[in-house]
Scaffold this motif. Structure first.
Motif, PDB file in Angstrom:
ATOM      1  N   ARG A  54      11.507  53.012  71.895  1.00  0.00           N
ATOM      2  CA  ARG A  54      11.382  52.736  73.329  1.00  0.00           C
ATOM      3  C   ARG A  54      12.707  52.257  73.895  1.00  0.00           C
ATOM      4  NH1 ARG A  54       7.162  50.366  73.010  1.00  0.00           N
ATOM      5  NH2 ARG A  54       5.677  51.581  74.230  1.00  0.00           N
ATOM      6  N   HIS A  55      13.427  51.436  73.141  1.00  0.00           N
ATOM      7  CA  HIS A  55      14.700  50.905  73.613  1.00  0.00           C
ATOM      8  C   HIS A  55      15.871  51.846  73.302  1.00  0.00           C
ATOM      9  CE1 HIS A  55      13.912  46.563  74.814  1.00  0.00           C
ATOM     10  NE2 HIS A  55      12.722  47.066  74.549  1.00  0.00           N
ATOM     11  N   VAL A  56      15.866  52.426  72.116  1.00  0.00           N
ATOM     12  CA  VAL A  56      16.962  53.322  71.740  1.00  0.00           C
ATOM     13  C   VAL A  56      17.023  54.525  72.678  1.00  0.00           C
ATOM     14  CG1 VAL A  56      17.840  54.882  69.953  1.00  0.00           C
ATOM     15  CG2 VAL A  56      16.954  52.623  69.313  1.00  0.00           C
ATOM     16  N   THR A  72      20.375  57.987  70.553  1.00  0.00           N
ATOM     17  CA  THR A  72      19.577  58.492  69.424  1.00  0.00           C
ATOM     18  C   THR A  72      19.668  57.485  68.290  1.00  0.00           C
ATOM     19  OG1 THR A  72      21.430  59.655  68.381  1.00  0.00           O
ATOM     20  CG2 THR A  72      20.151  60.856  70.060  1.00  0.00           C
ATOM     21  N   ARG A  73      18.784  57.626  67.338  1.00  0.00           N
ATOM     22  CA  ARG A  73      18.798  56.703  66.204  1.00  0.00           C
ATOM     23  C   ARG A  73      20.144  56.748  65.479  1.00  0.00           C
ATOM     24  NH1 ARG A  73      13.068  56.731  62.862  1.00  0.00           N
ATOM     25  NH2 ARG A  73      11.725  55.912  64.539  1.00  0.00           N
ATOM     26  N   ARG A  92       8.223  46.107  67.450  1.00  0.00           N
ATOM     27  CA  ARG A  92       7.625  47.412  67.773  1.00  0.00           C
ATOM     28  C   ARG A  92       8.461  48.571  67.230  1.00  0.00           C
ATOM     29  NH1 ARG A  92       5.894  46.854  74.101  1.00  0.00           N
ATOM     30  NH2 ARG A  92       8.138  46.467  74.327  1.00  0.00           N
ATOM     31  N   ALA A  93       9.423  48.253  66.383  1.00  0.00           N
ATOM     32  CA  ALA A  93      10.284  49.299  65.811  1.00  0.00           C
ATOM     33  C   ALA A  93       9.646  49.898  64.557  1.00  0.00           C
ATOM     34  CB  ALA A  93      11.643  48.702  65.459  1.00  0.00           C
TER      35      ALA A  93
END
Length: 494
Positions: free
Chosen positions: A97-99, A106-107, A137-138
């Motif tokens: 959600r944050h990334v 992106t990751r 939440r990750a």
């Protein structure tokens, strides 16, 4: 186990809270006295005023490590360096959600950027803690990879952040347990579900050796986990020392005054009712054994035990309260006084010390002459400097005096002190105002607690005018405190 305090950063993000540089310095000094290990002094990126405040704190040369919050951009680190902080808390996104949604990254890019930022901060001599924002939440595998990347790049520690107070202790323990295998890990918990302390303790049990807290649980939304609650829970339940517990109450009061956020009466550790007993059963038991109805002595956290008077007060509580004022009465009189206290409480009244003493005098037929009496009061607040004058009858001697202050109440109190001279050496411990009726002709009730030597008296007065109610309450309290002291009435100063 150590505590990191973020009152000056996350606590200040609570709605309506804004601390001046002087207030931040005062709180930082109090945190140092308490023994907090890390003080997050603010966010250097906020603006010039914030950087001045952070620099003022770093100039104190405290034993505690002083740090700044930094977003995941180079300029934030540069601004923190300008403030001469010891370290930073580098906040990088960790949930998808944050990334993806917040940062638009992106990751993979997030991993690379985190490593680059850590290396940059370390190359400038900073202590670095990397916080995975929204960590609760990750995806756990990704969060673990992100924190491993940060440590490999040179970060001193990582932090599990329950940014929105989303999770529970079981999930917290699972995540922190994984991160603890990588290296030193901290916990940053919020109280949106009322689980801030539970999550912090779960993190400690899983391997966290640093907990982020705020004084009085200040913070965004429902606030952060409260420093005083974590400290006493670790000490009392788990025998883990973190800070000087005796400083907690003074620290809480300081922060409450500076932020304007009053402490709820039932607040754990530092609330007014935390060590106050009114129930007859509880009061009787506490008087017999102070451990009967308290988990730990109030002195542990810099407090004192109080016996409140009200509808639930029994004879033991009345007897103890009278003894505090050196009043001796028969057992029959105690029973009658207790009945009248209950009747007064049944009418919704807060029974003060002055009420109790007046009841006792009526029951015993004691003939008491007032020592200090208010004859007249005039207050003017329309000019640039509020002024007030009073006329008092003091041990049969009429005295007139005037005073100035920041407002009419302050000016009137100054006038009373001037009229009493050396007799006004009592301390005003508490001042509370409540509106008791509505409309334009509303009454207000002013309750004051004043102390002198080892005695304290609480008095409440209701009037349409707040200044008169305040002065009458203060004069009545002084009357009770000074009645036995013939030396208190030296001539008033000119």
């Amino acid at each position: 186990m150590k505590l990191l305090d973020t009152t000056l950063r996350d606590g200040e993000q609570a709605p309506g809270v804004s601390l001046s540089p002087d207030e931040k310095v005062e709180i930082a000094r109090a945190l140092e006295r308490t023994g907090v290990s890390v003080i997050e002094a603010g966010s250097a990126c906020t603006g010039a005023g914030e950087r001045e405040a952070i620099s003022r704190v770093t100039d104190l040369e405290l034993d505690a490590r002083v740090t700044s919050f930094c977003r995941g951009i180079h300029t934030d680190i540069d601004l923190a360096l300008e403030c001469d902080v010891d370290g930073i808390h580098l906040v990088v996104p960790s949930s998808d959600r944050h990334v993806e949604g917040k940062v638009g990254s992106t990751r993979e890019d997030n991993l690379e950027r985190t490593a680059e930022l850590v290396e940059y901060a370390k190359s400038h001599g900073l202590w670095v803690e990397v916080i995975g924002e929204d960590g609760s939440r990750a995806d756990l595998d990704y969060l673990e990879a992100l924190m491993a990347t940060a440590l490999d790049a040179g970060a001193d520690r990582t932090c599990f952040a329950d940014t929105v107070g989303h999770t529970g202790p079981e999930r917290t323990a699972e995540v922190v347990g994984r991160l603890a295998e990588l290296g030193p890990v901290s916990a940053h918990t919020h109280d949106d579900l009322g689980l801030g302390v539970a999550n912090a303790l779960a993190a400690v049990d899983a391997g966290a050796d640093l907990v982020h807290c705020t004084v009085n649980g200040l913070g965004e939304r429902a606030g952060n986990v409260a420093l005083e609650e974590v400290a006493i829970a670790l000490s009392h339940v788990y025998d883990i020392d973190t800070v000087d517990l005796t400083q907690l109450y003074d620290l809480a009061q300081l922060v409450a005054r500076a932020t304007g956020v009053e402490l709820p009466p039932n607040k754990a550790v530092v609330g007014q009712n935390a060590f106050t007993h009114e129930s007859g059963i509880h009061t009787d038991g506490t008087l017999k054994d102070d451990k009967m109805y308290e988990p730990y002595p109030p002195e542990t956290v810099g407090r004192e035990r109080r016996l409140a008077l009200g509808k639930h007060t029994g004879r033991a509580g009345v007897r103890a309260a009278l003894e505090e004022h050196d009043v001796e009465v028969s057992e029959d009189a105690v029973a009658e006084i207790a009945n009248r206290v209950t009747e007064l409480g049944d009418r919704g009244r807060r029974v003060t010390d002055a009420d109790l003493l007046a009841i006792a005098e009526d029951v015993t037929g004691a003939d008491r002459e007032r020592t200090v009496e208010l004859l007249d009061l005039n207050a003017i607040s329309g000019g640039s400097v509020p002024t007030a004058s009073v006329r008092l009858l003091v041990a049969g001697d009429e005295r007139v005096a005037s005073g100035t202050g920041s407002g009419p109440v302050d000016a009137a109190v100054s006038a009373v002190r001037a009229a009493l001279g050396s007799g006004a050496d009592a301390e005003l411990e508490a001042y509370h105002v409540d509106a008791v009726t509505g409309g334009t002709d509303a009454l207000v009730t002013v309750e004051v607690t004043m102390s002198r030597d080892d005695r304290s008296v609480t008095v409440a007065r209701s009037e349409a005018d707040i200044t008169r109610a305040s002065v009458e309450a203060m004069v009545d309290a002084l009357d009770r405190l000074l009645e036995a002291d013939a030396q208190a009435f030296a001539p008033a100063d000119d």
